[in-house]
Structures are given as C-alpha cells and as structure tokens.
Write a protein that holds these residues in place. Structure first.
Motif, PDB file in Angstrom:
ATOM      1  N   GLY A  14       7.798 -19.362  18.366  1.00  0.00           N
ATOM      2  CA  GLY A  14       7.834 -20.571  19.025  1.00  0.00           C
ATOM      3  C   GLY A  14       6.559 -21.682  18.435  1.00  0.00           C
ATOM      4  N   GLY A  15       6.081 -21.385  17.530  1.00  0.00           N
ATOM      5  CA  GLY A  15       4.888 -22.005  17.321  1.00  0.00           C
ATOM      6  C   GLY A  15       3.744 -21.585  17.809  1.00  0.00           C
ATOM      7  N   LYS A  16       3.639 -20.261  18.403  1.00  0.00           N
ATOM      8  CA  LYS A  16       2.242 -19.669  18.734  1.00  0.00           C
ATOM      9  C   LYS A  16       1.460 -18.643  17.848  1.00  0.00           C
ATOM     10  CE  LYS A  16       3.715 -19.970  23.651  1.00  0.00           C
ATOM     11  NZ  LYS A  16       3.731 -19.154  24.881  1.00  0.00           N
ATOM     12  N   LEU A  17       2.405 -18.408  16.725  1.00  0.00           N
ATOM     13  CA  LEU A  17       1.803 -17.363  15.992  1.00  0.00           C
ATOM     14  C   LEU A  17       2.060 -17.981  14.323  1.00  0.00           C
ATOM     15  CD1 LEU A  17       0.859 -14.387  15.355  1.00  0.00           C
ATOM     16  CD2 LEU A  17       3.328 -13.844  15.368  1.00  0.00           C
ATOM     17  N   LYS A  18       0.908 -17.688  13.542  1.00  0.00           N
ATOM     18  CA  LYS A  18       1.219 -18.109  12.062  1.00  0.00           C
ATOM     19  C   LYS A  18       0.694 -16.904  11.180  1.00  0.00           C
ATOM     20  CE  LYS A  18       0.298 -22.215  10.380  1.00  0.00           C
ATOM     21  NZ  LYS A  18      -0.507 -23.291   9.854  1.00  0.00           N
ATOM     22  N   ILE A  19       1.621 -16.707  10.289  1.00  0.00           N
ATOM     23  CA  ILE A  19       0.860 -15.530   9.423  1.00  0.00           C
ATOM     24  C   ILE A  19       0.924 -16.104   8.097  1.00  0.00           C
ATOM     25  CG2 ILE A  19       2.268 -13.716  10.781  1.00  0.00           C
ATOM     26  CD1 ILE A  19       4.606 -13.779   8.770  1.00  0.00           C
ATOM     27  N   PHE A  20       0.094 -15.562   7.108  1.00  0.00           N
ATOM     28  CA  PHE A  20      -0.243 -15.800   5.999  1.00  0.00           C
ATOM     29  C   PHE A  20      -0.963 -14.733   5.284  1.00  0.00           C
ATOM     30  CE2 PHE A  20      -3.082 -17.807   8.833  1.00  0.00           C
ATOM     31  CZ  PHE A  20      -4.418 -17.285   8.130  1.00  0.00           C
ATOM     32  N   VAL A  21      -0.769 -14.845   3.633  1.00  0.00           N
ATOM     33  CA  VAL A  21      -1.618 -13.893   2.867  1.00  0.00           C
ATOM     34  C   VAL A  21      -2.496 -14.637   1.890  1.00  0.00           C
ATOM     35  CG1 VAL A  21      -1.281 -12.504   0.865  1.00  0.00           C
ATOM     36  CG2 VAL A  21       0.227 -12.251   2.787  1.00  0.00           C
ATOM     37  N   LYS A  22      -3.905 -14.277   2.028  1.00  0.00           N
ATOM     38  CA  LYS A  22      -4.662 -14.611   0.965  1.00  0.00           C
ATOM     39  C   LYS A  22      -5.128 -14.165  -0.128  1.00  0.00           C
ATOM     40  CE  LYS A  22      -7.089 -18.149   4.229  1.00  0.00           C
ATOM     41  NZ  LYS A  22      -8.368 -18.646   4.709  1.00  0.00           N
ATOM     42  N   LYS A  23      -4.990 -12.755   0.111  1.00  0.00           N
ATOM     43  CA  LYS A  23      -5.211 -11.778  -0.979  1.00  0.00           C
ATOM     44  C   LYS A  23      -4.152 -10.884  -1.042  1.00  0.00           C
ATOM     45  CE  LYS A  23      -9.357 -10.572   0.363  1.00  0.00           C
ATOM     46  NZ  LYS A  23     -10.779 -10.164   0.694  1.00  0.00           N
ATOM     47  N   THR A  24      -3.406 -10.616  -2.471  1.00  0.00           N
ATOM     48  CA  THR A  24      -2.419  -9.601  -2.209  1.00  0.00           C
ATOM     49  C   THR A  24      -2.877  -8.192  -2.381  1.00  0.00           C
ATOM     50  OG1 THR A  24      -2.315  -9.836  -4.712  1.00  0.00           O
ATOM     51  CG2 THR A  24      -1.154 -11.248  -3.590  1.00  0.00           C
ATOM     52  N   LEU A  25      -2.183  -7.425  -1.854  1.00  0.00           N
ATOM     53  CA  LEU A  25      -2.625  -6.033  -1.977  1.00  0.00           C
ATOM     54  C   LEU A  25      -2.531  -5.239  -3.504  1.00  0.00           C
ATOM     55  CD1 LEU A  25      -2.821  -3.228  -0.573  1.00  0.00           C
ATOM     56  CD2 LEU A  25      -0.401  -2.954  -0.601  1.00  0.00           C
ATOM     57  N   ALA A  26      -1.749  -5.905  -4.036  1.00  0.00           N
ATOM     58  CA  ALA A  26      -1.509  -5.591  -5.582  1.00  0.00           C
ATOM     59  C   ALA A  26      -2.826  -5.866  -6.220  1.00  0.00           C
ATOM     60  CB  ALA A  26      -0.526  -6.287  -6.123  1.00  0.00           C
ATOM     61  N   SER A  27      -3.317  -7.141  -6.165  1.00  0.00           N
ATOM     62  CA  SER A  27      -4.598  -7.636  -6.753  1.00  0.00           C
ATOM     63  C   SER A  27      -5.699  -6.815  -6.286  1.00  0.00           C
ATOM     64  CB  SER A  27      -4.749  -8.938  -6.526  1.00  0.00           C
ATOM     65  OG  SER A  27      -5.273  -9.405  -5.027  1.00  0.00           O
ATOM     66  N   GLN A  28      -5.812  -6.284  -5.059  1.00  0.00           N
ATOM     67  CA  GLN A  28      -6.944  -5.639  -4.521  1.00  0.00           C
ATOM     68  C   GLN A  28      -6.871  -4.046  -5.133  1.00  0.00           C
ATOM     69  OE1 GLN A  28      -8.183  -6.777  -0.298  1.00  0.00           O
ATOM     70  NE2 GLN A  28      -6.121  -7.545  -0.579  1.00  0.00           N
ATOM     71  N   MET A  29      -5.425  -3.751  -5.318  1.00  0.00           N
ATOM     72  CA  MET A  29      -5.499  -2.153  -5.706  1.00  0.00           C
ATOM     73  C   MET A  29      -5.929  -2.241  -7.270  1.00  0.00           C
ATOM     74  SD  MET A  29      -3.967   0.020  -3.585  1.00  0.00           S
ATOM     75  CE  MET A  29      -2.810   1.018  -4.603  1.00  0.00           C
ATOM     76  N   LYS A  30      -5.499  -3.064  -7.980  1.00  0.00           N
ATOM     77  CA  LYS A  30      -6.293  -3.312  -9.362  1.00  0.00           C
ATOM     78  C   LYS A  30      -7.662  -3.561  -9.283  1.00  0.00           C
ATOM     79  CE  LYS A  30      -5.326  -6.010 -13.423  1.00  0.00           C
ATOM     80  NZ  LYS A  30      -4.719  -7.328 -14.116  1.00  0.00           N
ATOM     81  N   GLU A  31      -8.166  -4.040  -8.502  1.00  0.00           N
ATOM     82  CA  GLU A  31      -9.652  -4.259  -8.598  1.00  0.00           C
ATOM     83  C   GLU A  31     -10.396  -2.816  -8.025  1.00  0.00           C
ATOM     84  OE1 GLU A  31     -10.419  -7.180  -5.506  1.00  0.00           O
ATOM     85  OE2 GLU A  31      -9.599  -8.764  -6.921  1.00  0.00           O
ATOM     86  N   LEU A  32      -9.649  -2.141  -7.245  1.00  0.00           N
ATOM     87  CA  LEU A  32     -10.067  -0.623  -7.246  1.00  0.00           C
ATOM     88  C   LEU A  32      -9.658   0.371  -8.217  1.00  0.00           C
ATOM     89  CD1 LEU A  32      -8.693  -0.453  -3.268  1.00  0.00           C
ATOM     90  CD2 LEU A  32     -11.171  -0.626  -4.154  1.00  0.00           C
ATOM     91  N   GLY A  33      -8.979  -0.236  -9.251  1.00  0.00           N
ATOM     92  CA  GLY A  33      -8.512   0.787 -10.203  1.00  0.00           C
ATOM     93  C   GLY A  33      -7.547   1.697 -10.031  1.00  0.00           C
ATOM     94  N   ILE A  34      -6.812   1.459  -9.189  1.00  0.00           N
ATOM     95  CA  ILE A  34      -5.727   2.373  -8.618  1.00  0.00           C
ATOM     96  C   ILE A  34      -4.387   1.770  -8.996  1.00  0.00           C
ATOM     97  CG2 ILE A  34      -4.742   3.715  -6.641  1.00  0.00           C
ATOM     98  CD1 ILE A  34      -7.682   3.630  -5.475  1.00  0.00           C
ATOM     99  N   LYS A  35      -3.526   2.637  -9.631  1.00  0.00           N
ATOM    100  CA  LYS A  35      -2.180   2.154  -9.622  1.00  0.00           C
ATOM    101  C   LYS A  35      -1.297   2.603  -8.516  1.00  0.00           C
ATOM    102  CE  LYS A  35      -2.486   2.356 -14.636  1.00  0.00           C
ATOM    103  NZ  LYS A  35      -1.739   2.923 -16.030  1.00  0.00           N
ATOM    104  N   ALA A  36      -0.135   1.774  -7.993  1.00  0.00           N
ATOM    105  CA  ALA A  36       0.755   2.252  -6.972  1.00  0.00           C
ATOM    106  C   ALA A  36       1.167   3.493  -7.087  1.00  0.00           C
ATOM    107  CB  ALA A  36       1.723   1.133  -6.590  1.00  0.00           C
ATOM    108  N   ASP A  37       1.599   3.870  -8.424  1.00  0.00           N
ATOM    109  CA  ASP A  37       2.327   5.149  -8.352  1.00  0.00           C
ATOM    110  C   ASP A  37       1.290   6.396  -8.359  1.00  0.00           C
ATOM    111  OD1 ASP A  37       0.938   5.040 -10.929  1.00  0.00           O
ATOM    112  OD2 ASP A  37       2.858   4.902 -12.281  1.00  0.00           O
ATOM    113  N   GLU A  38       0.140   6.088  -8.474  1.00  0.00           N
ATOM    114  CA  GLU A  38      -0.889   7.174  -8.036  1.00  0.00           C
ATOM    115  C   GLU A  38      -0.977   7.749  -6.541  1.00  0.00           C
ATOM    116  OE1 GLU A  38      -4.696   7.036 -10.744  1.00  0.00           O
ATOM    117  OE2 GLU A  38      -4.143   4.785 -10.388  1.00  0.00           O
ATOM    118  N   VAL A  39      -0.660   6.835  -5.749  1.00  0.00           N
ATOM    119  CA  VAL A  39      -0.423   7.061  -4.428  1.00  0.00           C
ATOM    120  C   VAL A  39       0.598   8.000  -3.944  1.00  0.00           C
ATOM    121  CG1 VAL A  39      -0.243   6.088  -1.876  1.00  0.00           C
ATOM    122  CG2 VAL A  39      -1.572   4.578  -3.808  1.00  0.00           C
TER     123      VAL A  39
END
Length: 286
Positions: free
Chosen positions: A99-124
């Motif tokens: 009802g307007g009391k909550l706003k959600i958003f994404v500024k940094k993606t999980l995918a981009s941060q995993m890439k920065e960490l040098g980890i591929k998703a299929d390694e998890v």
C-alpha cells in the motif's frame, strides 16, 4: 570428537529438548569453514517500520537490508538466500508494495558481484533459503548445479495449489524443480563436520529455517526473517502476517537459547545498522 568451543553436555541439559536434538552435532574448534561473503542482493525502504513491529515505530521510516551469503568451506561453496531478482536492476525507480509503505529495488546484481569475486554460479554446490519469499529466492535459477535443501512444510507450501497464500511467488523459484533436492524434516549438517548446520525455525513461513555457521572467529546464526530488525529481539514484536505467530515465538526462544549456549552472534539480515557494520563483498568475514 575434538573438544568443542563450549560445554556441549552442559548446553544440552539446559536448552529445550527439541533444540538439544538439533545441536547434537555442532562445530568443533577445527571447523572447516573459511569465510562468509556477505553480498548485497537488493535493498528496500519502508515509510512505516511498524508493519514489521505492530504497535511500535508507527510512521518511522527505515532502510531494509537484503543480503545473500556465500559460505566457503573446505569441501565446497554454499549460497544461503539469493535475494531479489537481478532483473529488478532494470527498474531503477523500484517497485512499490504494501500500500505504498514499502519499496524494493536492486542497485547491484548478484551475477555481477559473483563475477567480481571470480566465482561461477555452477561452482556453488549447495543452496538453501531461510524461506521462500521473493526477496530471498529471486536468483535461485542461477544455481542449477547446486543441491537444494528445504524443509518439507516449506516445499509443500511452495508447490501447493495456492502458493500466494504464503506470499510466495513461483516465478522466482520454478526452476528449482530441476535441482537435486534434499527435503528436510529437521536439522541438516551440510558438510558432515558440524560447521554448517541448517536448523528449522518455522513461523515466518511454514518451513522457515536458520543457518548455524562456525567461522574461524566464532559461530554466527544467519537468522533470515525470524526477526525483521534487531529491535524485534528487544521488543519481541512479531509481524501480523507471519504464517504462524506462535511458532515464530517458539522458534525465537529456541534460537536465542542456541546462541546463548554456543556464543553465536545472530545476524538479522534486514537490520540496516547491523548490516552496515558487516564487511560486504569483495571482503570476507572470517
């Protein structure tokens, strides 16, 4: 078994029976967890904090943290919670809810941060969620190579005829049907050495759970939404929309008892002050 960092026998005598059974195998001083990487997986803001603490903080605005946690163990990687869907980065204005009391958003993606960490998703190779709400399961499909651990009541609710009844969004987890899945009915020692232990904590949702992790610096409990904010631990408020308020109350008592007996720090994910004090990716908590 090597000597534990706390007196396990004494602990088992004083905690509730159900919790004693869950901590029958707990981390030793030589636990093989290397680190936890705290990854920002979205953000939220509320104009009325009382939606999470009925009768308290009415009209008080607050930031809300949303994280994913990458656990590095000698035997492999585990992801705990996957946050809001990365696709929300294409909606910089965010999405307004409650009802307007909550706003959600994404500024940094999980995918981009995993890439920065040098980890591929299929390694998890291991994945679990504190619960199945969309701010937790948003990027679950990225980890198709991971074994998924889920409590039986949560699984049944997620794939029921009416998942919206539990405030679940199947679009955020439909791909999990193809993952190797371990359906739990209680505690799970993920790596078999007691250093990473999934523990049931129902109430917020039918099969919500927490994660006990023995870091080199000491144990922590990733509490998910068992508490919305750290202040909920003080004022003992429970959101009106928790699935089972009495179950939440019981789970809180048991997890607080576990924390007291093990010396574990409880990480309340959404709490902005606690979140700001934690190192975030690419830094690691050891």
């Amino acid at each position: 078994m090597e000597k534990s960092a706390f007196n396990l026998n004494s602990a088992l005598m004083t905690v509730p029976i159900a919790m004693a059974m869950m901590i029958a195998v707990l981390p030793t001083a030589s636990a093989a967890v290397q680190s936890i990487t705290v990854i920002e997986c979205g953000q939220a803001k509320t104009t009325d904090k009382s939606i999470f603490s009925p009768g308290i903080d009415e009209g008080v605005a607050s930031d809300i943290a949303i994280n994913c946690y990458l656990i590095a163990h000698d035997k492999g990687l585990m992801i705990w919670d996957t946050g809001l869907a990365d696709g929300l980065i294409n909606k910089p204005e965010g999405i307004v809810l409650a009802g307007g009391k909550l706003k959600i958003f994404v500024k940094k993606t999980l995918a981009s941060q995993m890439k920065e960490l040098g980890i591929k998703a299929d390694e998890v190779k291991h994945m679990a969620f504190s619960h199945m709400h969309p701010d937790i399961t948003g990027n679950s499909s990225a980890f198709s190579a991971a074994t998924w651990y889920v409590q039986k009541p949560e699984y049944k609710a997620a794939f029921s005829k009416d998942p919206k009844k539990y405030r679940f969004n199947p679009k955020t987890y439909s791909g999990l049907k193809d993952n190797k899945t371990v359906i739990l009915q209680g505690r799970r020692d993920v790596f078999g050495d007691g250093s990473v232990v999934i523990m049931p904590a129902p109430g917020h949702t039918p099969g919500s759970q927490v994660l006990y992790v023995e870091l080199p610096s000491g144990p922590v409990i990733l509490a998910g939404d068992l508490w919305a904010f750290d202040s909920n631990r003080t004022n003992k408020t429970i959101p009106d929309n928790d699935f089972d308020i009495e179950a939440t109350r019981k789970s809180r008592i048991e997890i607080e008892a576990l924390a007291k007996k093990t010396g574990a720090k409880i990480w309340v994910m959404h709490d902005p002050a606690q979140n700001a004090a934690l190192p975030h990716a690419p830094q690691k908590v050891r």
